[in-house]
Design an enzyme around this catalytic site. Structure first.
Site, PDB file in Angstrom:
ATOM      1  N   LYS A 293      16.170  -6.577  -2.799  1.00  0.00           N
ATOM      2  CA  LYS A 293      15.206  -5.201  -2.946  1.00  0.00           C
ATOM      3  C   LYS A 293      16.409  -4.156  -3.643  1.00  0.00           C
ATOM      4  O   LYS A 293      17.505  -4.372  -3.693  1.00  0.00           O
ATOM      5  CB  LYS A 293      15.046  -4.761  -1.504  1.00  0.00           C
ATOM      6  CG  LYS A 293      13.956  -3.680  -1.714  1.00  0.00           C
ATOM      7  CD  LYS A 293      12.481  -4.354  -1.588  1.00  0.00           C
ATOM      8  CE  LYS A 293      11.482  -3.467  -1.834  1.00  0.00           C
ATOM      9  NZ  LYS A 293      10.011  -3.892  -1.436  1.00  0.00           N
TER      10      LYS A 293
ATOM     11  N   ASP B 131       7.343  -1.622  -6.230  1.00  0.00           N
ATOM     12  CA  ASP B 131       7.022  -1.286  -4.822  1.00  0.00           C
ATOM     13  C   ASP B 131       6.512   0.132  -4.929  1.00  0.00           C
ATOM     14  O   ASP B 131       6.071   0.527  -6.164  1.00  0.00           O
ATOM     15  CB  ASP B 131       8.409  -1.261  -4.141  1.00  0.00           C
ATOM     16  CG  ASP B 131       8.401  -1.258  -2.562  1.00  0.00           C
ATOM     17  OD1 ASP B 131       7.875  -2.199  -1.763  1.00  0.00           O
ATOM     18  OD2 ASP B 131       8.430  -0.235  -2.262  1.00  0.00           O
TER      19      ASP B 131
HETATM   20  P1  NDP Z   1       2.265   3.102  -4.217  1.00  0.00           P
HETATM   21  O1  NDP Z   1       3.405   3.795  -4.878  1.00  0.00           O
HETATM   22  O2  NDP Z   1       1.459   2.531  -5.031  1.00  0.00           O
HETATM   23  O3  NDP Z   1       1.517   3.917  -3.064  1.00  0.00           O
HETATM   24  C1  NDP Z   1       2.299   4.489  -2.049  1.00  0.00           C
HETATM   25  C2  NDP Z   1       1.080   5.163  -1.238  1.00  0.00           C
HETATM   26  O4  NDP Z   1       1.763   5.420   0.000  1.00  0.00           O
HETATM   27  C3  NDP Z   1       0.636   6.448  -2.034  1.00  0.00           C
HETATM   28  O5  NDP Z   1      -0.834   6.841  -1.639  1.00  0.00           O
HETATM   29  C4  NDP Z   1       1.606   7.658  -1.494  1.00  0.00           C
HETATM   30  O6  NDP Z   1       1.064   8.772  -1.679  1.00  0.00           O
HETATM   31  C5  NDP Z   1       1.847   7.005  -0.162  1.00  0.00           C
HETATM   32  N1  NDP Z   1       3.118   7.416   0.642  1.00  0.00           N
HETATM   33  C6  NDP Z   1       4.129   7.154  -0.039  1.00  0.00           C
HETATM   34  N2  NDP Z   1       5.294   7.561   0.881  1.00  0.00           N
HETATM   35  C7  NDP Z   1       4.687   8.445   1.780  1.00  0.00           C
HETATM   36  C8  NDP Z   1       4.849   9.388   2.815  1.00  0.00           C
HETATM   37  N3  NDP Z   1       6.658   9.332   3.005  1.00  0.00           N
HETATM   38  N4  NDP Z   1       4.414   9.887   3.554  1.00  0.00           N
HETATM   39  C9  NDP Z   1       2.824   9.559   3.298  1.00  0.00           C
HETATM   40  N5  NDP Z   1       2.302   8.937   2.331  1.00  0.00           N
HETATM   41  C10 NDP Z   1       3.288   8.267   1.497  1.00  0.00           C
HETATM   42  O7  NDP Z   1       3.318   2.019  -3.438  1.00  0.00           O
HETATM   43  P2  NDP Z   1       2.497   0.494  -2.688  1.00  0.00           P
HETATM   44  O8  NDP Z   1       1.238   0.662  -2.603  1.00  0.00           O
HETATM   45  O9  NDP Z   1       3.142  -0.659  -3.858  1.00  0.00           O
HETATM   46  O10 NDP Z   1       3.377   0.387  -1.470  1.00  0.00           O
HETATM   47  C11 NDP Z   1       2.828   0.684  -0.238  1.00  0.00           C
HETATM   48  C12 NDP Z   1       3.725   0.232   0.950  1.00  0.00           C
HETATM   49  O11 NDP Z   1       3.473  -1.390   0.828  1.00  0.00           O
HETATM   50  C13 NDP Z   1       5.305   0.410   1.011  1.00  0.00           C
HETATM   51  O12 NDP Z   1       5.789   0.080   2.177  1.00  0.00           O
HETATM   52  C14 NDP Z   1       5.690  -1.048   0.244  1.00  0.00           C
HETATM   53  O13 NDP Z   1       7.086  -1.574   0.713  1.00  0.00           O
HETATM   54  C15 NDP Z   1       4.588  -1.936   0.583  1.00  0.00           C
HETATM   55  N6  NDP Z   1       4.548  -3.294   0.068  1.00  0.00           N
HETATM   56  C16 NDP Z   1       4.094  -3.332  -1.387  1.00  0.00           C
HETATM   57  C17 NDP Z   1       3.912  -4.311  -2.126  1.00  0.00           C
HETATM   58  C18 NDP Z   1       3.590  -4.445  -3.341  1.00  0.00           C
HETATM   59  O14 NDP Z   1       3.166  -5.382  -3.813  1.00  0.00           O
HETATM   60  N7  NDP Z   1       3.367  -3.264  -4.099  1.00  0.00           N
HETATM   61  C19 NDP Z   1       4.325  -5.708  -1.385  1.00  0.00           C
HETATM   62  C20 NDP Z   1       4.541  -5.627  -0.098  1.00  0.00           C
HETATM   63  C21 NDP Z   1       4.760  -4.628   0.597  1.00  0.00           C
HETATM   64  P3  NDP Z   1       1.590   9.957  -2.683  1.00  0.00           P
HETATM   65  O15 NDP Z   1       0.943   9.416  -3.925  1.00  0.00           O
HETATM   66  O16 NDP Z   1       1.282  11.203  -2.242  1.00  0.00           O
HETATM   67  O17 NDP Z   1       3.247   9.728  -2.828  1.00  0.00           O
END
Ligand code: NDP
Length: 445
Positions: A126, A166
């Site tokens: 990672k 991510d």
């Molecule tokens: P994105 O950046 O596309 O989206 C993240 C989302 O979560 C946004 O809506 C963001 O809001 C919100 N968010 C992030 N940090 C916080 C916080 N501290 N408090 C509240 N809301 C928060 O990321 P992903 O959708 O790719 O990833 C989301 C999760 O899924 C993570 O845990 C990641 O590790 C996991 N994941 C992702 C994969 C992938 O293929 N992308 C694969 C496996 C797991 P805002 O826009 O306001 O920041």
């Protein structure tokens, strides 16, 4: 926890001070592994756990770049190459101001077991940076990505380490990173990164895969209780890549997703989230969720607060780590929750997991439920290696088969170890044994 493992845990925690999220991930895995060491004393003799907790390689580097005003900015870059027993290191890059070594290590550690569970030949790693892409222009993001790759390129490669996206790293960032890799190395090495654009080596279904996979895994859990997504009232946290595609898939199976969130607040849309509008606001315009509420009638926007205040029968946390605590879990259970599928990595605190398990709620931990993203990345690598590209239907079927397989592996392992329905135990043991066997076979390295 098993006394033999307690001593190893204490050493690991002491060797890695100040890394709270890494500690949490390690402790959660260790709590499942006592029975495995009863059956396999050879794992203890070969110090498999001690070796697993020590990354094979950790790279920390300076990332200098200039903003649109010409000012010099400095960020910190990370890549933790955790374990290559099963294949090249594989795992995403996260760009978020909260990123530090402890976050990257928790994610890399989880990734080892997740990747093993997929059954694909990929190790765990990672990376990321404390860079915050929010509010930055495309040109600033490009300059940052180019500087980041100017150091990272020497550590990665299709047979070495294959990063992906991510939080904060989507198609735009992967494009800039790939462009810089190609420019420095003079190689069109498609398999060095996944999550690429469809016209230049990407895979159909990769953007949807994590959210879709989470819903497919959760549907399999629901089936064990004779039910399904059809007719469920669902709450999703986040509104990024994973969340949006989880909303889309859950609704395609007949559920109504009544709420989702971002880091500023959440929306409640009793008619069911309009996925097209959500994609337009968040993916096309890179706007805030508040804008979704302004453009659709009958939608309430709640600033701050917790999306877990909204009652649901199924919850899909898809934002970030430790976003769902014990109080929120207790409230969800009181309000009729029957299942939870983690789209994010470690979104439930240890207290929350205990509440769900005590209440008999179906609980799908992230390392199993969200493995569809990395599995489809491995399918992208397969297509790159054979210079082929598969149809959406074929790739989605492969994803479905993989998620059903992961569910089966977790459920049958939990049965085998006398804890039917305990997907945490099933995922931890199922992933661990595969990696431990490979490490034993490959000798002391
Ligand atoms: P994105 O950046 O596309 O989206 C993240 C989302 O979560 C946004 O809506 C963001 O809001 C919100 N968010 C992030 N940090 C916080 C916080 N501290 N408090 C509240 N809301 C928060 O990321 P992903 O959708 O790719 O990833 C989301 C999760 O899924 C993570 O845990 C990641 O590790 C996991 N994941 C992702 C994969 C992938 O293929 N992308 C694969 C496996 C797991 P805002 O826009 O306001 O920041």
């Amino acid at each position: 926890m098993d006394a033999r493992l307690e001593a190893i845990r204490d050493t690991v925690l002491a060797r890695n001070p100040g890394e709270a999220e890494f500690h949490q991930a390690v402790v959660e895995v260790f709590e499942s592994l006592g029975p495995v060491h009863d059956r396999h004393p050879e794992f203890l003799e070969a110090a498999i756990l001690e070796r697993l907790c020590e990354p094979e390689r950790q790279i920390i580097f300076r990332v200098p770049w200039t903003d649109d005003q010409g000012r010099v900015q400095i960020n910190r870059g990370f890549r933790v190459e955790f374990n290559s027993a099963l294949g090249p290191y594989k795992g995403g890059l996260r760009f978020h101001p909260s990123v530090y070594l402890g976050i990257v290590k928790f994610l890399g550690f989880e990734q080892i077991f997740k990747n093993a569970l997929t059954g694909m030949p990929i190790g765990g790693g990672k990376g990321g940076s404390d860079f915050d892409p929010r509010g930055r222009s495309d040109a600033e993001v490009m300059r940052f990505c180019q500087s980041f790759m100017t150091e990272l390129y020497r550590h990665i490669g299709e047979y070495t380490d294959v990063p992906a996206g991510d939080i904060g790293v989507g198609g735009r960032e992967i494009g800039y990173l790939f462009g810089q890799y190609k420019r420095i190395t003079n190689r069109y090495e498609s398999g060095v990164l996944t999550g690429k654009g469809i016209s230049w080596g990407g895979s159909l279904v990769r953007p949807e895969a994590t959210g879709f996979g989470t819903v497919i895994f959760t549907e399999e859990m629901l089936k064990t209780r004779g039910t399904s997504f059809d007719g469920q009232r669902v709450v999703v946290s986040g509104s990024g890549n994973v969340a949006i595609n989880a909303v889309a898939k859950a609704q395609s199976l007949g559920a109504t997703v009544v709420a989702c969130s971002d880091s500023s607040g959440y929306v409640v849309d009793e008619a069911g989230i309009d996925v097209g509008l959500l994609r337009q606001v968040k993916e096309v315009e890179r706007g805030r969720l508040k804008d979704y509420a302004l453009r659709r009638s009958g939608v309430a926007y709640v600033e701050a607060g917790s999306v877990w205040d909204v009652d649901a029968t199924v919850a899909l946390p898809c934002a970030t780590q430790n976003e769902l605590d014990g109080d929120a879990a207790a409230r969800l259970v009181r309000n009729g929750l029957i299942a939870i599928g983690e789209g994010a990595n470690m979104p439930s605190t240890r207290e929350a997991v205990a509440v769900f398990q005590e209440a008999g709620v179906l609980f799908g931990p992230g390392k199993a439920a969200n493995a569809g993203g990395v599995a489809t990345s491995a399918l992208e690598m397969q297509q790159n290696a054979s210079r082929d590209s598969w149809s959406f239907e074929h790739t989605e079927q492969r994803l479905t088969d993989i998620m059903v397989g992961i569910h089966h592996r977790c459920a049958s392992t939990a049965d085998e170890y006398g804890e039917p329905g305990n997907y945490v135990l099933g995922a931890n043991i199922g992933g661990f044994v595969k990696v431990a066997d490979a490490m034993l076979a490959q000798g002391l390295i």
